[in-house]
Write a protein that holds these residues in place. Structure first.
Motif, mmCIF file in Angstrom:
data_model
loop_
_atom_site.group_PDB
_atom_site.id
_atom_site.type_symbol
_atom_site.label_atom_id
_atom_site.label_comp_id
_atom_site.label_asym_id
_atom_site.label_seq_id
_atom_site.Cartn_x
_atom_site.Cartn_y
_atom_site.Cartn_z
ATOM 1 N N SER A 39 0.676 -1.211 0.210
ATOM 2 C CA SER A 39 -0.127 0.038 -0.063
ATOM 3 C C SER A 39 0.992 1.227 -0.100
ATOM 4 O O SER A 39 2.136 1.136 0.116
ATOM 5 N N ALA A 40 0.203 2.502 -0.202
ATOM 6 C CA ALA A 40 0.849 3.687 0.276
ATOM 7 C C ALA A 40 1.638 3.749 1.681
ATOM 8 O O ALA A 40 0.857 2.890 2.470
ATOM 9 N N THR A 45 -2.695 8.143 1.285
ATOM 10 C CA THR A 45 -3.809 8.155 0.484
ATOM 11 C C THR A 45 -4.873 9.096 0.892
ATOM 12 O O THR A 45 -5.349 9.807 0.083
ATOM 13 N N GLU A 120 0.984 4.708 -3.981
ATOM 14 C CA GLU A 120 1.588 3.206 -4.113
ATOM 15 C C GLU A 120 2.741 3.399 -4.989
ATOM 16 O O GLU A 120 3.662 2.515 -4.692
ATOM 17 N N PHE A 185 -4.243 -1.642 -4.848
ATOM 18 C CA PHE A 185 -4.868 -0.578 -5.034
ATOM 19 C C PHE A 185 -5.134 -0.082 -6.610
ATOM 20 O O PHE A 185 -6.378 0.373 -6.674
ATOM 21 N N ARG A 199 -11.291 2.375 -1.723
ATOM 22 C CA ARG A 199 -10.409 2.622 -0.389
ATOM 23 C C ARG A 199 -10.097 0.986 0.048
ATOM 24 O O ARG A 199 -11.070 0.324 0.284
ATOM 25 N N GLY A 200 -8.887 0.948 0.749
ATOM 26 C CA GLY A 200 -8.650 -0.422 1.282
ATOM 27 C C GLY A 200 -8.357 -1.605 0.178
ATOM 28 O O GLY A 200 -8.264 -2.579 0.564
ATOM 29 N N GLY A 201 -8.210 -1.197 -1.050
ATOM 30 C CA GLY A 201 -8.293 -2.142 -2.129
ATOM 31 C C GLY A 201 -7.024 -2.856 -2.238
ATOM 32 O O GLY A 201 -6.970 -3.910 -3.159
ATOM 33 N N SER A 202 -6.073 -2.660 -1.593
ATOM 34 C CA SER A 202 -4.713 -3.538 -1.952
ATOM 35 C C SER A 202 -5.088 -4.942 -1.303
ATOM 36 O O SER A 202 -4.174 -5.654 -2.250
ATOM 37 N N ASP A 203 -5.876 -5.286 -0.325
ATOM 38 C CA ASP A 203 -5.996 -6.601 -0.216
ATOM 39 C C ASP A 203 -6.541 -7.347 -1.177
ATOM 40 O O ASP A 203 -6.309 -8.314 -1.617
HETATM 41 N N1 ASP Z 1 -3.753 3.063 -0.057
HETATM 42 C C1 ASP Z 1 -4.912 2.650 -0.088
HETATM 43 C C2 ASP Z 1 -6.090 3.245 0.762
HETATM 44 O O1 ASP Z 1 -5.439 3.908 1.887
HETATM 45 C C3 ASP Z 1 -5.215 1.403 -0.336
HETATM 46 C C4 ASP Z 1 -4.957 0.332 0.786
HETATM 47 O O2 ASP Z 1 -4.186 0.984 1.751
HETATM 48 O O3 ASP Z 1 -5.489 -0.871 0.919
HETATM 49 O O4 ASP Z 1 -7.236 3.086 0.867
#
Ligand code: ASP
Ligand code: ADP
Ligand code: MG
Length: 450
Positions: A39-40, A45, A120, A185, A199-203
């Motif tokens: 992730s970043a 982000t 990222e 992400f 958001r949170g898409g890296s998983d």
């Molecule tokens: N950097 C993105 C976020 O903060 C993706 C992630 O962290 O999963 O939403």
């Protein structure tokens, strides 16, 4: 071909040099880890989303740009050979500044995705160099050349066939000899525009990538040692769950357990890839294994909370004993690509909540045109500031007394909508956000702390 393990590190796991160092040693512990998705750096982000939404105040804009520089330069300063990633980081920071100018006058979802992807893009430059300096054969890879999505900016829909084809061609061969470091992400559409998965898409990215390279395992490294019975930040007595089934964990992710993006487990389930969730800070504490079959299936497994819910109530006396009303409603919702989450109906009304995980972070809105079309059918009421609590478990609707235990514990709370019975695995309800955390605490105490 060697088995490939995919390891994903979230924002806190690459927040600074120290966190990155711990994550690097986690990678070095598993010789099968040939693909690393990151992730970043933590907080980046959020700053980029703020810029993308259009910052008018020049002081604030300057402070954000300075903040972004400080985060990345604090890592560069501790690398032995910072010159290699430094120019790349400076170029990206330059791009951010220019794009933020444009966003201040005309913010839109396409521009937002371009801007937020920079987080990222920068963290992968830093982390690759750190791994190389520790003697690992690491190489940075731009995932936008593989992770193809449609052009729905802010919530791109992965194009699975393209991803699989591109990954087999470009990614799998690289993983044979090297440790490939790539971005979570972000992706790109068929025209080459940058997109994001929400958001949170890296998983989710990590799971899609794992599926596309036929990985033998997927590790999600974060800031807690596994999945807990609820968010430990809300209920400090929450306890870690050593093993959980795909279906229970999917329900948890879907209903707001921030630890996993809602779609993460779909690719893992499709390809039967075991998933591990653990803490990069404390890997020795173990974590949670998510598998198809697990030994225990407790009645109550976990509680989740998802805020920022929008509830739409549709009321029409003509619905009484009529047919076709719901079909009309869903036709309009489908036309505007509105995804419905919960739904309850009575003889003359329907209440539903709207789904939200898009990148701009705003509460889901009913588009004006959709509202106008619905108003031709019925009266429409839209409410915000609601939270959804979900109790996840097994065979709850077949267990006498479980509803009484839940609703008895919550008798002081005003529950706005209840969904129970459609799934064996969950019981969901909505309440006002001002009382939601308290409700989770009380219910957790009753169901999980005895
Ligand atoms: N950097 C993105 C976020 O903060 C993706 C992630 O962290 O999963 O939403
Ligand atoms: P990352 O940046 O590594 O992706 P996130 O912040 O997205 O991490 O997810 C980890 C956070 O999820 C934890 O710090 C915790 O507060 C929250 N969380 C929510 N529900 C749960 C749960 N059931 N178990 C563990 N953590 C949870
Ligand atoms: Mg996350």
């Amino acid at each position: 071909m060697n088995p490939i393990n995919v390891a994903k590190f979230g924002g806190t796991s690459v927040a600074n040099f120290e966190a990155m160092t711990k994550s690097a040693s986690v990678i070095e512990q598993n010789p099968n880890t040939h693909l690393v998705v990151i992730s970043a750096c933590s907080g980046v982000t959020n700053l980029l989303v703020e810029l993308a939404n259009g910052v008018q105040d020049n002081h604030r804009k300057k402070a954000i740009l300075e903040g972004l520089k400080t985060i990345h330069f604090s890592v560069l300063d501790q690398l032995a050979d910072p010159l290699i990633p430094e120019q790349a980081i400076l170029d990206i920071l330059d791009d951010i500044e220019k794009t933020a100018e444009t966003a201040a006058s005309q913010s839109n979802d396409k521009l937002t995705d371009h801007l937020v992807s920079c987080g990222e893009l920068m963290s992968t430059h830093l982390f690759t160099q750190l791994l190389i300096e520790r003697g690992n054969p690491a190489v940075r890879f731009d995932i936008r050349t593989v992770l193809r999505t449609d052009s729905r900016f802010g919530k791109g829909e992965p194009q699975l066939n393209d991803i699989s084809r591109l990954a087999q061609k470009k990614l799998t061969p690289l993983c044979q000899q090297q440790i490939v470091v790539t971005q979570g992400f972000i992706g790109s559409d068929s025209e080459g525009n940058t997109t994001t998965l929400g958001r949170g898409g890296s998983d989710y990215s990590a799971a899609l990538i794992a599926e596309s390279v036929d990985a033998c395992g997927l590790e999600i490294w974060t800031d807690v040692p596994g999945i807990y019975t609820t968010d430990p930040r809300i209920a400090p007595k929450a306890s870690p769950i050593p093993e959980i089934s795909f279906s229970e964990a999917s329900e948890m992710a879907n209903y707001g357990a921030k630890i996993l993006h809602p779609s993460t487990l779909l690719p893992a389930l499709r390809h039967q890839i075991p998933v591990f969730v653990g803490s990069s800070k404390e890997p020795e504490k173990g974590g949670t294994w998510i598998k198809e079959k697990v030994d225990s299936t407790p009645l109550f497994r976990a509680l989740t909370l998802r805020c920022n819910q929008t509830m739409v109530t549709l009321h029409s006396p003509s619905m009484f004993h009529a047919y076709g009303f719901l079909a009309e409603v869903f036709k309009i919702l489908a036309k505007y690509q509105i995804s419905v989450d919960l739904i309850t109906t009575s003889e003359v009304s329907v209440a539903l909540t709207l789904d939200q995980t898009n990148t701009n972070g705003k509460a889901p809105e009913l588009p004006l045109e959709a509202q106008q079309e619905l108003e031709e059918l019925c009266t429409v009421e839209v409410e915000h500031n609601l939270c959804l609590i979900a109790l996840i478990g097994n065979k709850m609707s077949h267990s006498k007394g479980s509803a009484k235990q839940v609703f008895g514990t919550l008798e002081e709370f005003n529950l706005r909508m209840i969904c129970y019975g459609a799934s064996q695995h969950n019981l969901c309800f909505l309440l006002h956000e001002s009382e939601s955390k308290q409700a989770v605490k009380i219910l957790h105490k009753e169901l999980f702390e005895q």
